[in-house]
Enzyme design. Sequence first.
Site: not given
Lengths: 335, 213
Positions: A64, A238
């Site tokens: 990243d 979620e």
Amino acid sequence: MSEVAHIDVDLDPLEPSLQPILDQKSLRWIFVGGKGGVGKTTTSCSLAIQLSKVRESVLLISTDPAHNLSDAFNQKFGKEARKVDGFDNLSAMEIDPTGSIQELLESGDANSAGNPLGGMMQDIAFSIPGVDEAMSFAEVLKQVKSLSYSVIVFDTAPTGHTLRFLQFPTVLEKALGKISQLSGRFGPMLNGILGAQGAPQIDEMMSKLESMREVIAEVSKQFKDAELTTFVCVCIAEFLSLYETERMIQELNSYHIDTHSIVVNQLLFPKKDNECPQCNARRKMQKKYLEQIEELYEDFNVVKCPLLVEEIRGPEKLKQFSEMLITPYQPPEGN
Amino acid sequence: MPSLLLFVVLLSIITSLISTLGAPAINQLLWSLYTRLPTPLHNLVQKNAVLRREVFQLRTQLSGISAQDDFAKWAKIRRVLDKKNAELEASQTQLTTLRSAFDSRAGILRWFITTGLRMFIQFWFSKQPMFWLPQGAVPSYAEWVLSFPRAPRGSVSIQVWGFATGQMVSLLFAIIEQVYGSFFNAAAAPPVEEPMKMAAAPVTPAKEVKKGQ
């Protein structure tokens, strides 16, 4: 709900822990991935910490560009592997794609093309999307050749590029295969045309490409071997995260990359007499999705990690958190 | 020979029919007939149809489930659907390649039946007189033309006969098409509007005048 009732007495749900990964001694490559904000870096750092207890040497690589390993451990890391403070067999590396490209271009253009061209190349190279994946992949190649760590953990970038990077070996292999095939046919002719001037350069390039192709083929093979590589999916309870996780798992299956662990982060365990409406509502929603996860991913190790009251930064907190990956978290009585 | 005359006429009719119906329609007809035969191709086509039905069923099932509420069930159906979709695509590409190969072969076959056969017949029976013209019916140079390539003078050669029948048949077909077309148009066209009432008025006094006369 289902038409056929399954009574699988001997198929208990797989243990909700990443212990199997620790136990699988043959594993060399472990990827930790999931779409943004779910706790990838925390999980990858924790997993690396746990691995360092049972392995000879562990390398943690972050692909990243946002330098999150340094933030997680409160220590500066760079493109050379550095030992993490407080551990004697855990090293971390943050690949900086811009830096690597600069190096590459400088070394390459020092002998050949003129300076103005070199500058333009640099700008172009930086703007190519996926260049960080290519650079991290180059790093992987180096690691494969050197074999200096017993297991390598990748903290992958949160974009969808992650899977493209995993596919990179196959694509590159095909491309290089074609190029070496073509050069094999036209090489002698080109040599004849260019004369003695061009010959040694082309041969050199061809041999380099060929050796690179072999390494890439080896890497590609290793990634598809379930004994050597696995992918840990991190998500939260979620809908969108779940949807993304399902998509990622299907994509991994299509590339034949093994995945059998899921870490569900940021779970709430409010007390029964808790009066916070947000906590209760969120808990209800998470419970619903947790049930769906359990039903859908029966053959996965699903680890459930709670939402902690403080940020997980620094080696001590990471060590504490890492225990939860191995021994399932028991919420205090009251939920 | 009467049978040869008829044969040439029949051939012209068939050729015109084929060109009117059009190559794609003929190919489609042949394909559907060919796939009815009990060959591996038949199984392929059936499998394709079964897959298509399954995919449709799965899709309707999927759209009936809410992903939010029943994610596990939705995801499981989605997985099966993706797999079936991949199978269907593979089967489709296979069928398409087979179909295009079949079409090219059918085209060749068509050519052989129409043009090829015609050329062969014309070559084989080039010396054969079709029928004999009554003596003196046409002047001598016309006789030469009518017997053109190799038929004996005073007869009609197969090439000329083929040409004549070809023209007749295509004319006939054109007429039939016109009649058919206009018939259809008349049926499909909206009924003619009633003439406006105002226009009726001036007609009446003229009629009365006429009647009066």
